[in-house]
Write an enzyme that holds these catalytic residues in place. Sequence first.
Site, PDB file in Angstrom:
ATOM      1  N   ASN A   9       3.522 -30.241  -8.146  1.00 25.17           N
ATOM      2  CA  ASN A   9       2.429 -31.197  -7.988  1.00 25.17           C
ATOM      3  C   ASN A   9       3.016 -32.497  -7.446  1.00 25.17           C
ATOM      4  OD1 ASN A   9       0.323 -32.978  -8.221  1.00 25.17           O
ATOM      5  ND2 ASN A   9       0.145 -32.846 -10.452  1.00 25.17           N
ATOM      6  N   TRP A  10       2.751 -32.766  -6.180  1.00 24.06           N
ATOM      7  CA  TRP A  10       3.360 -33.939  -5.540  1.00 24.06           C
ATOM      8  C   TRP A  10       2.624 -35.229  -5.889  1.00 24.06           C
ATOM      9  CZ3 TRP A  10       4.457 -31.879   0.168  1.00 24.06           C
ATOM     10  CH2 TRP A  10       5.361 -30.824   0.081  1.00 24.06           C
ATOM     11  N   LYS A  11       1.495 -35.102  -6.565  1.00 20.39           N
ATOM     12  CA  LYS A  11       0.712 -36.278  -6.984  1.00 20.39           C
ATOM     13  C   LYS A  11       0.465 -37.211  -5.787  1.00 20.39           C
ATOM     14  CE  LYS A  11       2.241 -35.565 -11.672  1.00 20.39           C
ATOM     15  NZ  LYS A  11       2.509 -36.101 -13.004  1.00 20.39           N
ATOM     16  N   HIS A  95      -6.374 -32.212 -14.425  1.00 19.98           N
ATOM     17  CA  HIS A  95      -5.063 -32.817 -14.713  1.00 19.98           C
ATOM     18  C   HIS A  95      -5.264 -34.021 -15.626  1.00 19.98           C
ATOM     19  CE1 HIS A  95      -1.211 -34.786 -14.315  1.00 19.98           C
ATOM     20  NE2 HIS A  95      -0.734 -33.619 -13.901  1.00 19.98           N
ATOM     21  N   GLU A  97      -3.962 -36.866 -15.745  1.00 23.25           N
ATOM     22  CA  GLU A  97      -4.070 -38.181 -15.095  1.00 23.25           C
ATOM     23  C   GLU A  97      -5.504 -38.432 -14.651  1.00 23.25           C
ATOM     24  OE1 GLU A  97      -0.838 -37.482 -12.389  1.00 23.25           O
ATOM     25  OE2 GLU A  97       0.588 -37.789 -14.024  1.00 23.25           O
ATOM     26  N   GLU A 167       0.158 -28.995 -20.307  1.00 21.34           N
ATOM     27  CA  GLU A 167       0.948 -30.181 -19.983  1.00 21.34           C
ATOM     28  C   GLU A 167       0.724 -31.242 -21.054  1.00 21.34           C
ATOM     29  OE1 GLU A 167       1.828 -30.352 -15.465  1.00 21.34           O
ATOM     30  OE2 GLU A 167      -0.082 -31.342 -15.812  1.00 21.34           O
ATOM     31  N   GLY A 173       6.126 -37.197 -16.862  1.00 14.76           N
ATOM     32  CA  GLY A 173       6.748 -38.361 -16.235  1.00 14.76           C
ATOM     33  C   GLY A 173       7.579 -39.213 -17.181  1.00 14.76           C
ATOM     34  N   SER A 212       7.904 -33.048 -17.341  1.00 11.62           N
ATOM     35  CA  SER A 212       9.326 -33.344 -17.177  1.00 11.62           C
ATOM     36  C   SER A 212      10.202 -32.094 -17.042  1.00 11.62           C
ATOM     37  CB  SER A 212       9.832 -34.233 -18.314  1.00 11.62           C
ATOM     38  OG  SER A 212       9.160 -35.484 -18.305  1.00 11.62           O
ATOM     39  N   GLY A 233       6.160 -31.913 -11.683  1.00 17.67           N
ATOM     40  CA  GLY A 233       5.780 -33.142 -10.992  1.00 17.67           C
ATOM     41  C   GLY A 233       6.967 -33.735 -10.257  1.00 17.67           C
ATOM     42  N   GLY A 234       7.566 -34.765 -10.839  1.00 22.12           N
ATOM     43  CA  GLY A 234       8.631 -35.519 -10.179  1.00 22.12           C
ATOM     44  C   GLY A 234       9.722 -34.663  -9.548  1.00 22.12           C
TER      45      GLY A 234
HETATM   46  P1  13P Z   1       6.432 -34.490 -14.357  1.00 20.31           P
HETATM   47  O1  13P Z   1       7.149 -33.203 -14.055  1.00 20.31           O
HETATM   48  O2  13P Z   1       6.771 -35.590 -13.398  1.00 20.31           O
HETATM   49  O3  13P Z   1       6.572 -34.878 -15.795  1.00 20.31           O
HETATM   50  O4  13P Z   1       4.857 -34.210 -14.119  1.00 20.31           O
HETATM   51  C1  13P Z   1       4.268 -33.110 -14.698  1.00 20.31           C
HETATM   52  C2  13P Z   1       2.892 -32.970 -14.152  1.00 20.31           C
HETATM   53  O5  13P Z   1       2.021 -33.771 -14.456  1.00 20.31           O
HETATM   54  C3  13P Z   1       2.627 -31.864 -13.219  1.00 20.31           C
HETATM   55  O6  13P Z   1       1.273 -31.709 -12.992  1.00 20.31           O
END
Ligand code: 13P
Length: 251
Positions: A9-11, A95, A97, A167, A173, A212, A233-234
């Site tokens: 997920n590149w957000k 998600h 967020e 998640e 994050g 993470s 994510g990251g």
């Molecule tokens: P991180 O891997 O950056 O913690 O993000 C997880 C995430 O929200 C994937 O959708």
Amino acid sequence: MRRPMVAGNWKMHGTRASVAELINGLTEQNLPTGVDVAVFPSCLHITQVVDGLAGTAVAVGAQDCASEAQQSALTGEVAAAQLSDASCSLVLVGHSERRLLLGEVDELVARKFAAAQSCGLVPVLCVGESLAQREAGQTLDVVVAQLSAVTDALGVEVFANAVIAYEPVWAIGTGLTASPEQAQQVHAAIRAQLASKSPELAGKVRILYGGSVKAVSAAELFGMPDIDGGLVGGASLNADEFGAICRAAGS
Ligand code: 13P
């Protein structure tokens, strides 16, 4: 046996130049054939990524879709039908967020889930508890309620063509990964909830862990019986790191 999946997920990251670099890096990875690999760029970069990864086995998904499946007068939104037309095959829904920062409620998430499926997209339903909810001992209640919102509205059968991502919000994050045992406990509860309605389906649905995930933690997480891969994510913004996570799912 469930086929593992690793999704990136590149957000809200990326420029045309950095996305081009990431595409290049991904094409150089030795990705395992036994794992479904997908990336979720920002909507703006979907076409660039679809074109750049053409001929590879990496699927492309979107990070959200409108609750209206078809094109209509809805400024700023993207319809599942448009994502399908752009060669997306998956879409994230719910998600944390979006739930927490943009106020998406369960009922809207269920409508987006249905819109995605009506256009042939595979929804990846994201669920997870906050730190306060975990500390209050509410983790399983929260996750069960988020899952029930979809099964109550649409039936359990919709999970024959869907993926679930657990998640925990406190792990996203933050560098704080849930321990394999903590994640397994929730994954098993999710599967048990589905099994109470359809044991056969519950045995087939893939449940990914997100929060993470890094190459160093991936193998242990993916080794748990009910963890079928990761939503990253990251670490997915680094092609080498993401490739290593994909390989951990294949081993
Ligand atoms: P991180 O891997 O950056 O913690 O993000 C997880 C995430 O929200 C994937 O959708």
